[in-house]
Design a protein around this motif. Structure first.
Motif, PDB file in Angstrom:
ATOM      1  N   VAL A 191     -72.681 -24.902 -56.081  1.00  0.00           N
ATOM      2  CA  VAL A 191     -72.082 -25.187 -54.902  1.00  0.00           C
ATOM      3  C   VAL A 191     -72.446 -23.800 -53.996  1.00  0.00           C
ATOM      4  O   VAL A 191     -72.059 -22.756 -54.372  1.00  0.00           O
ATOM      5  CB  VAL A 191     -70.541 -25.313 -55.153  1.00  0.00           C
ATOM      6  CG1 VAL A 191     -69.894 -25.194 -53.498  1.00  0.00           C
ATOM      7  CG2 VAL A 191     -70.188 -26.522 -55.720  1.00  0.00           C
ATOM      8  N   GLY A 193     -71.908 -21.516 -50.698  1.00  0.00           N
ATOM      9  CA  GLY A 193     -70.686 -21.178 -50.164  1.00  0.00           C
ATOM     10  C   GLY A 193     -69.364 -21.111 -50.731  1.00  0.00           C
ATOM     11  O   GLY A 193     -69.008 -21.450 -51.824  1.00  0.00           O
ATOM     12  N   HIS A 194     -68.580 -20.540 -50.055  1.00  0.00           N
ATOM     13  CA  HIS A 194     -67.044 -20.617 -50.699  1.00  0.00           C
ATOM     14  C   HIS A 194     -66.129 -21.762 -50.107  1.00  0.00           C
ATOM     15  O   HIS A 194     -66.614 -22.728 -49.967  1.00  0.00           O
ATOM     16  CB  HIS A 194     -66.490 -19.270 -50.229  1.00  0.00           C
ATOM     17  CG  HIS A 194     -66.163 -18.906 -48.666  1.00  0.00           C
ATOM     18  ND1 HIS A 194     -65.137 -19.405 -48.100  1.00  0.00           N
ATOM     19  CD2 HIS A 194     -66.860 -18.409 -47.617  1.00  0.00           C
ATOM     20  CE1 HIS A 194     -65.186 -19.132 -46.775  1.00  0.00           C
ATOM     21  NE2 HIS A 194     -66.299 -18.534 -46.579  1.00  0.00           N
ATOM     22  N   ASP A 195     -64.833 -21.531 -50.279  1.00  0.00           N
ATOM     23  CA  ASP A 195     -63.920 -22.520 -49.946  1.00  0.00           C
ATOM     24  C   ASP A 195     -64.139 -23.031 -48.515  1.00  0.00           C
ATOM     25  O   ASP A 195     -63.575 -22.389 -47.473  1.00  0.00           O
ATOM     26  CB  ASP A 195     -62.747 -22.189 -50.134  1.00  0.00           C
ATOM     27  CG  ASP A 195     -62.385 -21.151 -51.781  1.00  0.00           C
ATOM     28  OD1 ASP A 195     -63.114 -21.513 -52.605  1.00  0.00           O
ATOM     29  OD2 ASP A 195     -61.424 -20.523 -51.671  1.00  0.00           O
ATOM     30  N   SER A 196     -64.406 -24.237 -48.403  1.00  0.00           N
ATOM     31  CA  SER A 196     -64.992 -24.973 -47.276  1.00  0.00           C
ATOM     32  C   SER A 196     -63.859 -24.690 -46.085  1.00  0.00           C
ATOM     33  O   SER A 196     -63.060 -25.717 -46.450  1.00  0.00           O
ATOM     34  CB  SER A 196     -65.737 -26.339 -47.380  1.00  0.00           C
ATOM     35  OG  SER A 196     -66.019 -26.631 -46.228  1.00  0.00           O
ATOM     36  N   ARG A 219     -71.718 -20.850 -58.600  1.00  0.00           N
ATOM     37  CA  ARG A 219     -71.387 -20.619 -56.951  1.00  0.00           C
ATOM     38  C   ARG A 219     -72.485 -19.715 -56.492  1.00  0.00           C
ATOM     39  O   ARG A 219     -72.835 -18.636 -57.079  1.00  0.00           O
ATOM     40  CB  ARG A 219     -69.969 -19.927 -56.783  1.00  0.00           C
ATOM     41  CG  ARG A 219     -68.827 -21.096 -57.160  1.00  0.00           C
ATOM     42  CD  ARG A 219     -67.729 -20.617 -57.947  1.00  0.00           C
ATOM     43  NE  ARG A 219     -68.148 -20.323 -59.392  1.00  0.00           N
ATOM     44  CZ  ARG A 219     -67.532 -19.409 -60.334  1.00  0.00           C
ATOM     45  NH1 ARG A 219     -66.690 -18.920 -59.840  1.00  0.00           N
ATOM     46  NH2 ARG A 219     -67.821 -19.539 -61.495  1.00  0.00           N
ATOM     47  N   MET A 291     -71.487 -25.759 -47.892  1.00  0.00           N
ATOM     48  CA  MET A 291     -70.340 -25.573 -46.930  1.00  0.00           C
ATOM     49  C   MET A 291     -70.297 -25.825 -45.701  1.00  0.00           C
ATOM     50  O   MET A 291     -69.663 -26.361 -45.196  1.00  0.00           O
ATOM     51  CB  MET A 291     -69.728 -24.027 -47.485  1.00  0.00           C
ATOM     52  CG  MET A 291     -68.798 -23.595 -46.578  1.00  0.00           C
ATOM     53  SD  MET A 291     -68.115 -21.953 -46.827  1.00  0.00           S
ATOM     54  CE  MET A 291     -67.634 -21.479 -45.285  1.00  0.00           C
ATOM     55  N   GLU A 333     -69.595 -29.943 -47.112  1.00  0.00           N
ATOM     56  CA  GLU A 333     -68.386 -29.095 -46.686  1.00  0.00           C
ATOM     57  C   GLU A 333     -67.951 -28.341 -48.012  1.00  0.00           C
ATOM     58  O   GLU A 333     -66.788 -28.168 -48.236  1.00  0.00           O
ATOM     59  CB  GLU A 333     -67.249 -29.743 -46.265  1.00  0.00           C
ATOM     60  CG  GLU A 333     -67.537 -30.395 -44.740  1.00  0.00           C
ATOM     61  CD  GLU A 333     -66.496 -31.003 -44.235  1.00  0.00           C
ATOM     62  OE1 GLU A 333     -65.531 -31.496 -44.866  1.00  0.00           O
ATOM     63  OE2 GLU A 333     -66.794 -31.704 -43.035  1.00  0.00           O
ATOM     64  N   ALA A 334     -68.627 -28.369 -49.057  1.00  0.00           N
ATOM     65  CA  ALA A 334     -68.437 -27.767 -50.274  1.00  0.00           C
ATOM     66  C   ALA A 334     -67.459 -28.326 -50.781  1.00  0.00           C
ATOM     67  O   ALA A 334     -66.561 -27.705 -51.624  1.00  0.00           O
ATOM     68  CB  ALA A 334     -68.557 -26.015 -50.178  1.00  0.00           C
ATOM     69  N   ASP A 335     -67.068 -29.655 -50.811  1.00  0.00           N
ATOM     70  CA  ASP A 335     -65.969 -30.302 -51.306  1.00  0.00           C
ATOM     71  C   ASP A 335     -66.304 -30.662 -52.699  1.00  0.00           C
ATOM     72  O   ASP A 335     -66.693 -31.505 -53.351  1.00  0.00           O
ATOM     73  CB  ASP A 335     -65.723 -31.477 -50.617  1.00  0.00           C
ATOM     74  CG  ASP A 335     -64.465 -32.181 -50.878  1.00  0.00           C
ATOM     75  OD1 ASP A 335     -63.717 -32.140 -52.088  1.00  0.00           O
ATOM     76  OD2 ASP A 335     -64.105 -33.034 -50.239  1.00  0.00           O
TER      77      ASP A 335
END
Length: 571
Positions: A191, A193-196, A219, A291, A333-335
């Motif tokens: 993944v 990016g961080h928490d989208s 990550r 993300m 969206e890094a979901d």
């Protein structure tokens, strides 16, 4: 004695699903009955061989032992045979009575507690394998291990009995679930990016995902991708081939109003696919997520970078510029919960492409009726979208190209239905979107994985679903009411009412995979200890011929949810 240095060469099949077929037997019975038992083992293995397709296009390996397990000595011998070839899924096909502790229970002691085991038997009263099945299943349930039984049909007499088609189908569905459960252990997703966008439902629950599914979540920062784009760290000749392939399929349907600038942005978005593909290959990732928002292309304090819509669609499709390829589930969206949902359902379906959608506008019956009246639609009768309403599934990324046409459609026809307009709203100057409208009558499962820290468990909220088509004028109105440049799929759930669908969505995204049977999903949720959530008042608790029967373990411990919570507490 010296330590042994292992070879650096490993078998390509190591760690992949391997199904081992065996049978116990009563040492006191006649030779003809023993030969019949051996023939059933061979027949069962032959029925499974070539029928369990993995997402990479290969088939799950099927092996069998013709050593009938009469007692502990044979149990140990068969276990060693299986372990030497990496068996991690067990199929027992008893045709006679035998003694559980001396046979299968002794075999199981050689394997991990969570190894899937299935008992498939005929319903014979002659040499009652079905009696053995119930005795052994009951014994195993007492010590808390999950098993599934498949009391099917094969002839009571004859040396070469063949399973009925229904018996084989139920076993194949079980094997798909077992292969998904075992085949994904030790795999990883990546993944970027961080928490989208601060969406808590998209969080990578790293520890819980590792503990429950055996999956690793790698990550990586989006800065790596930005740097590699700037450094042009990709094969430039391959980029030209990819652009030529896209131009050849879409031509004027690629919107490039500022030809030079927009053409460069399109090339950058295509280069992003090549970069991410190679990074995923480098770490052997089976899925991915990106993300994008906000830092990548929506925050004007930073350097704006091209949208990833085409990249995400390519990963989720069964082809690209190099021809046919395995579907690689990929989430916008890094979901991560979306990614996992897509990953599991792609494996369960044998590699079918997933669809990533916003749970956008839910058109209930009244909305649909008003839409029809406004457009002077003449009701033909039994239109599902008028009887139940529908959901407009739409999102800027991750829409598999395959969903622009019906299953089985070729690449050329699929791509003829897709356009690539300039991205609008938040991303207008950053590249091209993907647009199509999915055809009707595509059936499958629509679902969404969710997590709760209260129970420490994952749940799957799901229903069977079907896509529908609307007349052209209404299609245009619905698309323009959301976003005319994004892909749209109009979905009707089978059992959920639109009120239930709107109230019980666990996130703003949901996902659909075609030709996925409920039984496969249910078997997998049993193995993975995922709660099955179907709060639809019109769905029966059990649908014979469609659902898998409840395992005995659940019945002895207060029901499915109660048992799964007990198991989660023991982990």
């Amino acid at each position: 004695m010296e330590a042994k240095l292992l070879s650096r060469n490993t078998k390509a099949t190591t760690g992949k699903p391997v199904i081992g077929v065996f049978a116990p037997c009563d040492p006191r019975i006649d030779q003809a009955s023993r030969e019949r038992s051996t023939n059933i083992i061979k027949h069962a293995a032959s029925q499974l061989a070539g029928k369990i397709q993995l997402p990479d296009g290969n088939q799950a390996e099927v092996v069998y032992s013709d050593i009938l397990i009469d007692a502990e000595a044979q149990a140990d011998q068969v276990a060693k045979q299986f372990k030497e070839v990496g068996v991690n899924i067990l199929v027992c096909v008893p045709d006679t009575w035998s003694f559980p502790q001396l046979t299968t229970l002794s075999l199981l002691s050689h394997f991990p507690q969570d190894i899937p085991i299935n008992f498939t038997t005929g319903n014979s009263g002659t040499r009652p394998g079905v009696v053995y099945t119930h005795a052994t299943s009951g014994a195993i349930a007492q010590y808390g291990k999950l098993t599934h039984i498949n009391v099917g049909k094969w002839p009571d007499v004859g040396q070469n009995p063949e399973m009925s088609a229904d018996t084989v189908e139920a076993l194949v569905d079980w094997c798909y679930a077992a292969a998904t459960f075992q085949g994904l252990k030790g795999k990883r997703v990546v993944v970027f990016g961080h928490d989208s966008m601060g969406m808590e439902t998209a969080l990578p629950h790293v520890l819980e995902t590792r503990n429950q599914f055996g999956l690793e979540v790698t990550r990586l920062d989006m800065k790596l991708l930005a740097d590699m784009l700037k450094k042009e760290s990709y094969d430039k000749d391959e980029l030209k081939r990819l652009r030529k392939w896209l131009n050849g399929h879409a031509g004027e349907r690629i919107e490039l109003p500022d030809s030079a600038k927009d053409s460069e942005l399109l090339d950058q978005s295509l280069a992003l696919y090549l970069i991410v593909r190679d990074l995923m290959k480098e770490i052997d990732a089976v899925g991915g997520g990106f993300m994008s928002q906000l830092e990548w292309g929506s925050d004007d304090r930073g350097i704006q970078l091209p949208v990833a819509d085409i990249m995400e669609s390519l990963f989720n499709s069964s082809f690209d510029h190099n021809g046919p390829k395995p579907v690689v589930p990929f989430a916008t969206e890094a979901d991560v919960q979306a990614l996992l949902t897509q990953l599991f359902m792609t494996w369960l379906s044998g590699g079918n492409p997933p669809l990533f959608m916003d749970f956008r506008k839910a058109w209930d019956k009244e909305d649909a009726k008003a839409l029809a009246e406004q457009n002077d639609y003449v009701i033909k009768g039994h239109e599902k979208w008028l009887e139940k309403g529908f959901v407009d599934g739409v999102n800027s990324g991750s829409a598999s190209f395959n969903w622009a046409a019906k299953p089985g459609t070729g690449e050329k026809e699929i791509m003829s239905k897709i356009s690539f307009p300039k991205a609008v709203d938040y991303f207008y100057y950053l590249g091209n979107s993907v647009h199509f409208v999915s055809p009707g009558e595509i059936k499958g499962v629509a679902a969404r994985l969710a997590y709760s820290s209260l129970s420490g468990m994952f749940s799957m909220i799901w229903d069977e679903a079907e896509t529908i088509s609307l007349p052209e004028a209404m299609t245009k109105e619905v698309c323009e009411g959301a976003n005319p440049t994004w892909p749209h799929t109009f979905v009707v759930p089978k059992y959920a009412t639109m009120m239930e669908y709107k109230q019980y969505a666990p996130a703003n995204h949901f996902h659909m995979t075609w030709d996925l049977k409920p039984a496969r999903l249910q078997f997998w949720m049993d193995f993975a200890n995922v709660l099955s959530v179907t709060p639809w008042h019109k769905r029966p608790q059990f649908i014979e011929g469609e659902d898998r029967p409840l395992p005995l373990l659940y019945l002895l411990n207060g029901g499915e949810d109660a048992t799964k919570k007990l198991k989660a507490g023991k982990r």
